[in-house]
Design a protein around this motif. Structure first.
Motif, PDB file in Angstrom:
ATOM      1  N   SER A  65       8.099  14.770  26.235  1.00 57.98           N
ATOM      2  CA  SER A  65       9.243  15.855  26.183  1.00 57.98           C
ATOM      3  C   SER A  65      10.391  15.132  26.524  1.00 57.98           C
ATOM      4  O   SER A  65      10.671  13.958  27.352  1.00 57.98           O
ATOM      5  N   GLN A  89      11.420  26.416  24.488  1.00 49.24           N
ATOM      6  CA  GLN A  89      10.761  25.393  24.422  1.00 49.24           C
ATOM      7  C   GLN A  89      10.475  25.079  22.841  1.00 49.24           C
ATOM      8  O   GLN A  89      10.013  26.234  22.187  1.00 49.24           O
ATOM      9  N   PRO A 118       1.348  14.312  24.816  1.00 47.58           N
ATOM     10  CA  PRO A 118       2.730  14.783  24.415  1.00 47.58           C
ATOM     11  C   PRO A 118       3.834  14.182  25.357  1.00 47.58           C
ATOM     12  O   PRO A 118       3.499  13.584  26.668  1.00 47.58           O
ATOM     13  N   ARG A 169      14.021  22.279  25.739  1.00 50.03           N
ATOM     14  CA  ARG A 169      12.644  21.281  26.176  1.00 50.03           C
ATOM     15  C   ARG A 169      12.094  21.137  24.923  1.00 50.03           C
ATOM     16  O   ARG A 169      11.529  21.979  24.149  1.00 50.03           O
ATOM     17  N   THR A 199       7.983  22.740  20.276  1.00 49.54           N
ATOM     18  CA  THR A 199       6.513  22.161  20.351  1.00 49.54           C
ATOM     19  C   THR A 199       6.451  21.852  19.059  1.00 49.54           C
ATOM     20  O   THR A 199       6.327  22.459  18.216  1.00 49.54           O
ATOM     21  N   THR A 219       8.992  19.063  22.868  1.00 50.12           N
ATOM     22  CA  THR A 219       7.617  18.381  23.105  1.00 50.12           C
ATOM     23  C   THR A 219       7.235  18.006  22.031  1.00 50.12           C
ATOM     24  O   THR A 219       6.916  18.824  21.231  1.00 50.12           O
TER      25      THR A 219
END
Length: 157
Positions: A129, A74, A127, A100, A76, A102
């Motif tokens: 993604s 992940q 957000p 992923r 971000t 985001t």
């Protein structure tokens, strides 16, 4: 000999359409409020993009359902006043990992993952993604199109 008047089929056609509409709207619906409606499935087979914020969870760690594979990595990123946080750097992932990304931007923009030709609209303050399996090895820039900011360089090994 049997002869039908031209308008005699209209009631049957109308009744069939009404019945089909009732069946379609009632299909899959549940009166139980604890049963959540599934999200619409993406039209693309491989990558998926999501522009809605993730639903809050009561548990401290997210859990994957049988239909949703666990994300291996992940990433971000937040953009505010043309500043990228965390600062632009290289992020390494393994080949085959589910990634992923985001991004939340303070202005409307578009996210783009070079080499994978993936993107997502970035509405201001929300957000968005993009999720994909890192099958191509190499160095790929992840950037915004409108503000032309390089968010990070993705290294797939």
């Amino acid at each position: 000999m049997f002869v039908r008047a031209p308008g005699s089929r209209v009631p049957a056609v109308v009744a069939t359409c009404v019945l089909a509409a009732l069946l379609a709207t009632g299909c899959g619906q549940s009166d139980d409020p604890s049963v959540a409606d599934p999200s619409p499935s993406p039209t693309a087979a491989a990558p998926s993009t999501t522009t809605a914020a993730p639903a809050p969870s009561d548990s401290p760690t997210p859990s994957a359902t049988a239909s949703t594979p666990t994300v291996d990595r992940q990433i971000t990123v937040t953009i505010a006043k043309r500043r990228v946080s965390p600062p632009t750097a290289r992020i390494t992932v393994g080949k085959g990992e589910l990634v992923r990304i985001t991004v939340t931007s303070d202005v409307p923009d578009e996210l783009h993952v070079h080499g994978y030709d993936l993107g997502a609209r970035l509405p201001a303050g929300m957000p968005a993604s993009v999720e994909f399996r890192a099958e191509k090895t190499g160095l790929f820039e992840v950037e915004t199109h409108e503000s032309e900011l390089v968010l990070f360089q993705l290294v797939v090994r």
